[in-house]
Design a protein around this motif. Structure first.
Motif, PDB file in Angstrom:
ATOM      1  N   ASN A   1       8.046  -0.757  -9.717  1.00 31.89           N
ATOM      2  CA  ASN A   1       7.400  -0.050  -8.614  1.00 31.89           C
ATOM      3  C   ASN A   1       7.780   1.424  -8.678  1.00 31.89           C
ATOM      4  O   ASN A   1       8.954   1.772  -8.590  1.00 31.89           O
ATOM      5  CB  ASN A   1       7.859  -0.671  -7.290  1.00 31.89           C
TER       6      ASN A   1
ATOM      7  N   ASN B   1       7.819   9.053  -1.566  1.00 34.22           N
ATOM      8  CA  ASN B   1       8.363   8.115  -2.550  1.00 34.22           C
ATOM      9  C   ASN B   1       9.788   7.729  -2.170  1.00 34.22           C
ATOM     10  O   ASN B   1      10.574   8.579  -1.736  1.00 34.22           O
ATOM     11  CB  ASN B   1       8.363   8.736  -3.943  1.00 34.22           C
TER      12      ASN B   1
ATOM     13  N   GLY C   1       4.029   6.102  -1.478  1.00 39.03           N
ATOM     14  CA  GLY C   1       4.486   4.789  -1.034  1.00 39.03           C
ATOM     15  C   GLY C   1       3.580   4.212   0.032  1.00 39.03           C
ATOM     16  O   GLY C   1       3.535   4.711   1.165  1.00 39.03           O
ATOM     17  N   PHE C   2       2.845   3.151  -0.314  1.00 36.79           N
ATOM     18  CA  PHE C   2       1.942   2.534   0.667  1.00 36.79           C
ATOM     19  C   PHE C   2       2.744   1.645   1.605  1.00 36.79           C
ATOM     20  O   PHE C   2       3.510   0.785   1.161  1.00 36.79           O
ATOM     21  CB  PHE C   2       0.862   1.700  -0.021  1.00 36.79           C
TER      22      PHE C   2
ATOM     23  N   LEU D   1       0.460   6.357   3.591  1.00 39.65           N
ATOM     24  CA  LEU D   1       1.201   6.717   2.376  1.00 39.65           C
ATOM     25  C   LEU D   1       2.345   7.630   2.772  1.00 39.65           C
ATOM     26  O   LEU D   1       2.127   8.652   3.443  1.00 39.65           O
ATOM     27  CB  LEU D   1       0.296   7.421   1.363  1.00 39.65           C
TER      28      LEU D   1
ATOM     29  N   SER E   1       5.997   1.491  -2.849  1.00 40.35           N
ATOM     30  CA  SER E   1       4.873   0.870  -2.141  1.00 40.35           C
ATOM     31  C   SER E   1       5.182  -0.589  -1.843  1.00 40.35           C
ATOM     32  O   SER E   1       5.628  -1.339  -2.718  1.00 40.35           O
ATOM     33  CB  SER E   1       3.595   0.944  -2.989  1.00 40.35           C
TER      34      SER E   1
END
Length: 222
Positions: free
Chosen positions: A170, A104, A145-146, A101, A174
């Protein structure tokens, strides 16, 4: 059943997670990050917050907490483990889940109600949802954010390990709109949004997150 909720230095949502466990019909058992003892629990939740101030990387220090040695071992034996937000980050840092992760993509903290689609209802944490159920729960993160390499993303999707996906835009960059994933066995789930904040009408957030906690009994004792 007994569900352990781990408190790390900087955890914010441990009390909320414990309340969600109780509303879901279980006994919430407090677990301390510095202990080598899971106190006989049947499942574990790693709650949201900013463990160790998110220094180094989110979850990177918590991964080495003594309690995580026990959680990693128990997860390997099939114990259900749910990581929410910062807990998801800890699971990735612990290599219980793939990927990572990151910040962002818009570089701002996001806090909002978020629509999701539950794409995998075959985990101990999601079995009370209908497949592809659409729910709205709280999302709040700065590093949500994955990311993973293409091969890992293809494997997660090909094996049905994407648990939840963002709808209506989104919120954090991610990849493939992934909001939550499971390990191959299905007992370990990481989720960036917060179902524990949507378990009772009192808070105004509705109850669409409650099934993450009621699912557990059916999955474990079926």
């Amino acid at each position: 059943m007994k569900v352990g909720v781990v408190t790390f230095p900087g955890s914010l949502d441990d009390a909320d997670a414990a309340r969600a466990v109780q509303i879901g019909g279980h006994d919430a058992v407090p677990l301390w990050h510095g202990d080598h003892d899971l106190r006989g629990v049947d499942a574990v939740i790693l709650p949201g917050g900013f463990s160790y101030g998110d220094y180094l990387r989110c979850g990177a220090i918590s991964r080495f907490s003594p309690v995580m040695t026990e959680v990693i071992e128990a997860a390997g034996k099939g114990m259900p483990v749910l990581g929410i937000c910062n807990g998801f980050q800890i699971l990735c840092e612990s290599h219980l889940l793939p990927g990572a992760l990151i910040r962002n993509d818009h570089r701002k903290f996001v806090c909002r109600d978020q629509r999701l689609r539950i794409e995998n209802n075959r985990t101990p944490w999601t079995s009370d949802y209908a497949e592809n159920a659409e729910i709205t729960i709280v999302l709040k993160n700065g590093e949500g954010g994955f990311v993973a390499d293409t091969a890992t993303l293809d494997r997660l999707e090909g094996e049905g390990l994407v648990v939840a996906r963002y709808l209506d835009g989104n919120p954090n960059g991610s990849l493939r709109d992934i909001a939550g994933i499971a390990n191959q066995r299905g007992n370990v789930v990481g989720l960036m949004p917060h179902p524990e904040h949507a378990v009772e009408d009192l808070t105004g957030a509705g109850t669409e997150g409650l099934a993450f906690f009621t699912s557990l009994a059916a999955a474990v004792f079926a």
